[in-house]
Design a protein around this motif. Sequence first.
Motif, short mmCIF file in Angstrom:
data_model
loop_
_atom_site.label_atom_id
_atom_site.label_comp_id
_atom_site.label_asym_id
_atom_site.label_seq_id
_atom_site.Cartn_x
_atom_site.Cartn_y
_atom_site.Cartn_z
N THR A 5 36.79 13.37 37.87
CA THR A 5 38.23 13.63 37.78
C THR A 5 38.81 13.01 36.52
OG1 THR A 5 38.39 13.67 40.20
CG2 THR A 5 40.43 13.37 38.96
N ASP A 6 38.40 11.78 36.22
CA ASP A 6 38.88 11.11 35.02
C ASP A 6 38.41 11.83 33.77
OD1 ASP A 6 40.04 9.15 36.61
OD2 ASP A 6 38.26 7.88 36.57
N ARG A 7 37.16 12.27 33.77
CA ARG A 7 36.61 12.97 32.60
C ARG A 7 37.31 14.30 32.37
NH1 ARG A 7 32.09 16.35 32.71
NH2 ARG A 7 31.40 15.42 34.69
N MET A 8 37.59 15.01 33.45
CA MET A 8 38.27 16.29 33.32
C MET A 8 39.72 16.12 32.87
SD MET A 8 36.20 18.77 33.81
CE MET A 8 35.06 17.72 32.89
N ALA A 9 40.33 14.98 33.23
CA ALA A 9 41.70 14.70 32.78
C ALA A 9 41.73 14.53 31.27
CB ALA A 9 42.24 13.46 33.47
N VAL A 10 40.69 13.87 30.73
CA VAL A 10 40.58 13.70 29.28
C VAL A 10 40.40 15.06 28.62
CG1 VAL A 10 39.20 12.75 27.41
CG2 VAL A 10 39.62 11.38 29.46
N LYS A 11 39.49 15.84 29.15
CA LYS A 11 39.19 17.16 28.58
C LYS A 11 40.43 18.06 28.59
CE LYS A 11 35.75 20.87 28.90
NZ LYS A 11 34.55 21.35 29.66
N ASN B 202 33.92 15.43 26.08
CA ASN B 202 33.27 15.53 27.38
C ASN B 202 31.81 15.10 27.29
OD1 ASN B 202 33.31 16.61 30.22
ND2 ASN B 202 31.76 17.98 29.37
N ALA B 203 31.12 15.54 26.25
CA ALA B 203 29.71 15.18 26.06
C ALA B 203 29.55 13.68 25.83
CB ALA B 203 29.13 15.96 24.88
N ALA B 204 30.47 13.09 25.07
CA ALA B 204 30.39 11.66 24.79
C ALA B 204 30.58 10.83 26.06
CB ALA B 204 31.43 11.26 23.74
N ILE B 205 31.50 11.26 26.90
CA ILE B 205 31.74 10.54 28.16
C ILE B 205 30.51 10.63 29.06
CG2 ILE B 205 33.13 10.44 30.27
CD1 ILE B 205 35.49 11.47 28.63
N LEU B 206 29.93 11.82 29.16
CA LEU B 206 28.73 12.00 29.97
C LEU B 206 27.59 11.13 29.46
CD1 LEU B 206 28.78 15.87 30.51
CD2 LEU B 206 28.89 14.14 32.31
N THR B 207 27.42 11.08 28.15
CA THR B 207 26.36 10.26 27.56
C THR B 207 26.58 8.78 27.89
OG1 THR B 207 26.06 11.83 25.74
CG2 THR B 207 25.23 9.60 25.40
N SER B 208 27.83 8.35 27.85
CA SER B 208 28.15 6.95 28.15
C SER B 208 27.84 6.60 29.60
CB SER B 208 29.62 6.65 27.86
OG SER B 208 30.48 7.21 28.83
N GLN B 209 27.80 7.64 30.46
CA GLN B 209 27.51 7.45 31.87
C GLN B 209 26.03 7.69 32.17
OE1 GLN B 209 30.29 10.29 33.48
NE2 GLN B 209 31.98 8.84 33.50
N SER B 210 25.22 7.75 31.11
CA SER B 210 23.77 7.99 31.24
C SER B 210 23.47 9.31 31.94
CB SER B 210 23.10 6.83 32.00
OG SER B 210 23.29 5.61 31.30
N HIS B 211 24.27 10.30 31.62
CA HIS B 211 24.11 11.63 32.20
C HIS B 211 23.92 12.63 31.06
CE1 HIS B 211 25.06 15.37 34.33
NE2 HIS B 211 24.89 14.72 35.45
N GLU B 212 23.13 13.68 31.33
CA GLU B 212 22.95 14.70 30.31
C GLU B 212 24.29 15.32 29.93
OE1 GLU B 212 19.41 15.17 33.22
OE2 GLU B 212 21.59 14.95 33.34
N LYS B 213 24.46 15.60 28.65
CA LYS B 213 25.72 16.20 28.20
C LYS B 213 25.77 17.69 28.47
CE LYS B 213 24.18 16.74 23.40
NZ LYS B 213 24.47 16.42 21.99
#
Length: 226
Positions: A63-69, A175-186
Amino acid sequence: MATSKKVITRDEWEKKLNAVKLRKEDMNTLVMNFLVTEGFVEAADKFQRESGTKPEIDLATITDRMAVKKAVQNGNVEDAIEKVNDLNPEILDTNPELFFHLQQQRLIELIRQGKTEEALEFAQEELAPRGEENQAFLQELEKTVALLVFEDASNCPVKDLLDISHRLKTASEVNAAILTSQSHEKDPKLPSLLKMLIWAQNQLDEKAVYPHINDLSTGQLKTPSE
């Protein structure tokens, strides 16, 4: 001399496909990976409850990531930067290219709004110093400032910067940068597997005639004669 291709009948091909065993858990993991990466938080939550498949990250962070996007997509770049820093300040601290692109998008939004003086001041104070340290940044800054030279932006060679597509590009980068910071594939795994399927079929086309999956949305086999 040309070599004839091997012909594989539909029955033979279906037997080969049925012999490949796929675990339902693996398929569910692929689906969850797609939902999480693409930000479908409600669907991911429902899928978790129905299938018992646990997501790789806390769904609340989606939810937080989508708010940024969404903020970037709507042109609210300053708000997006604040939200990113609330999530994890290190994302922008350790990614100067991303931070520059966000600041560049802020400049574009000021130009879009016709705030010429404010745009020039922002470019001079916030972006010019970064351009002095990085030649690529300087070139991008010069292209962006060129929008101010033309009274009618539609005549500007870099008018594409004002397109909504540029907002979407910046939003995807964040979005990709946030995912990477969460150790998740972008990027989600499922589209990559579908591309691999298309590649494999193209390779096999050179050696055999066999039923294809032409429509990836249905996965139905179609023989060449159909």
